[in-house]
Design an enzyme around this catalytic site. Sequence first.
Site, PDB file in Angstrom:
ATOM      1  CG  ASP A 185      -0.258  -4.852  -2.679  1.00 19.47           C
ATOM      2  OD1 ASP A 185       0.668  -5.561  -2.245  1.00 19.47           O
ATOM      3  OD2 ASP A 185      -0.086  -3.701  -3.075  1.00 19.47           O
ATOM      4  CD  GLU A 228      -2.719   2.490  -9.095  1.00 18.00           C
ATOM      5  OE1 GLU A 228      -2.235   3.513  -8.556  1.00 18.00           O
ATOM      6  OE2 GLU A 228      -2.061   1.752  -9.846  1.00 18.00           O
ATOM      7  CG  HIS A 280      -0.051   2.918  -5.732  1.00 21.55           C
ATOM      8  ND1 HIS A 280       0.356   2.861  -7.044  1.00 21.55           N
ATOM      9  CD2 HIS A 280       0.770   2.063  -5.071  1.00 21.55           C
ATOM     10  CE1 HIS A 280       1.363   2.017  -7.160  1.00 21.55           C
ATOM     11  NE2 HIS A 280       1.641   1.523  -5.974  1.00 21.55           N
ATOM     12  CG  ASP A 321      -0.094   6.095  -8.890  1.00 23.79           C
ATOM     13  OD1 ASP A 321       0.322   5.645  -7.792  1.00 23.79           O
ATOM     14  OD2 ASP A 321      -0.857   5.443  -9.638  1.00 23.79           O
TER      15      ASP A 321
HETATM   16  C1  GLP Z   1       3.813  -1.531  -5.713  1.00 22.12           C
HETATM   17  C2  GLP Z   1       3.137  -2.079  -4.444  1.00 22.12           C
HETATM   18  C3  GLP Z   1       3.125  -1.062  -3.344  1.00 22.12           C
HETATM   19  C4  GLP Z   1       4.481  -0.417  -3.253  1.00 22.12           C
HETATM   20  C5  GLP Z   1       4.753   0.381  -4.493  1.00 22.12           C
HETATM   21  C6  GLP Z   1       6.120   1.039  -4.494  1.00 22.12           C
HETATM   22  O1  GLP Z   1       2.943  -1.141  -6.700  1.00 22.12           O
HETATM   23  N1  GLP Z   1       1.831  -2.567  -4.638  1.00 22.12           N
HETATM   24  O2  GLP Z   1       2.741  -1.680  -2.133  1.00 22.12           O
HETATM   25  O3  GLP Z   1       4.535   0.453  -2.145  1.00 22.12           O
HETATM   26  O4  GLP Z   1       4.637  -0.443  -5.618  1.00 22.12           O
HETATM   27  O5  GLP Z   1       7.096   0.134  -4.893  1.00 22.12           O
HETATM   28  P1  GLP Z   1       8.629   0.373  -4.743  1.00 22.12           P
HETATM   29  O6  GLP Z   1       8.910   0.320  -3.293  1.00 22.12           O
HETATM   30  O7  GLP Z   1       9.284  -0.745  -5.484  1.00 22.12           O
HETATM   31  O8  GLP Z   1       8.916   1.702  -5.341  1.00 22.12           O
END
Ligand code: GLP
Length: 259
Positions: A67, A143, A138, A136
């Site tokens: 993403d 989302e 995702h 949440d």
């Molecule tokens: C972001 C990314 C995700 C990631 C998530 C968790 O929003 N788009 O791909 O898995 O957050 O992030 P973190 O690993 O920093 O908790």
Amino acid sequence: MKVAILSDEKIMASVAADTVEAVCTANPHAVLGLATGSSPLALYRELIERHRAGRIDFAQSRSFNLDEYVGLPAGHPESYIEFIRRNFTDLVDLPAAEVHVPEGNASDPHAAAAAYDRAIRDADGIDIQVLGIGSDGHIGFNEPGGSLASRTHVGFLTEQTRRDNARFFDGDVEKVPTHCITQGLGTIMESRHAVLLATGENKAEAVHQLVEGGISARWPATVLQSHPDLLVVLDEAAASQLELADFYREVWSEETRTR
Ligand code: GLP
């Protein structure tokens, strides 16, 4: 789905790296699916170490990130292209031209999303997908409420995700973009192998839903219950709401004993 509940980040990184290494060793042309966020950082460090030790090379690989934010200026340090270069791809021998991230500042983000999905298909799909999970539920930036069969698309970030990610933007939620381009859940589900990492108490409910909840758009990661080859790598805090944690531990210890 396999679930590994492990004692610390170093062991988690090592177990996840074993999966990536196995795929890349079997196929030097492996297409990598890469994630941003803090969860995969220890894995990337471990892969860089293994690369330097001559155990794994990426010279013939390609990568596709999950993403990207829409609308950050080129070169913004928190853009996901900059993140993945800084934390992984520039530190191994993956050719820069083969590092793909959705074009978040394209003049037509919808067309850029469709082109990105086609590029993944043209590369014959992703061999090994690295994933984190949002609090949440995702994955990528899919989302709650989206289609479980979605392709790469322009999405809208929840308030919770923007608050979670504000730590990368001087703690200011207003600086976090509102939109993104993300691989869709259908796109992610086509990966041949996948490894998801999660740490910390704030992921515990999402992890419980991912592993034990009903498949639903309310918790997008639950779609992964139908993935043909997913390894979920957790620390104790992220595993703390799992109802069958002891059973998963038993299965994992059997798995590692017979490897
Ligand atoms: C972001 C990314 C995700 C990631 C998530 C968790 O929003 N788009 O791909 O898995 O957050 O992030 P973190 O690993 O920093 O908790």
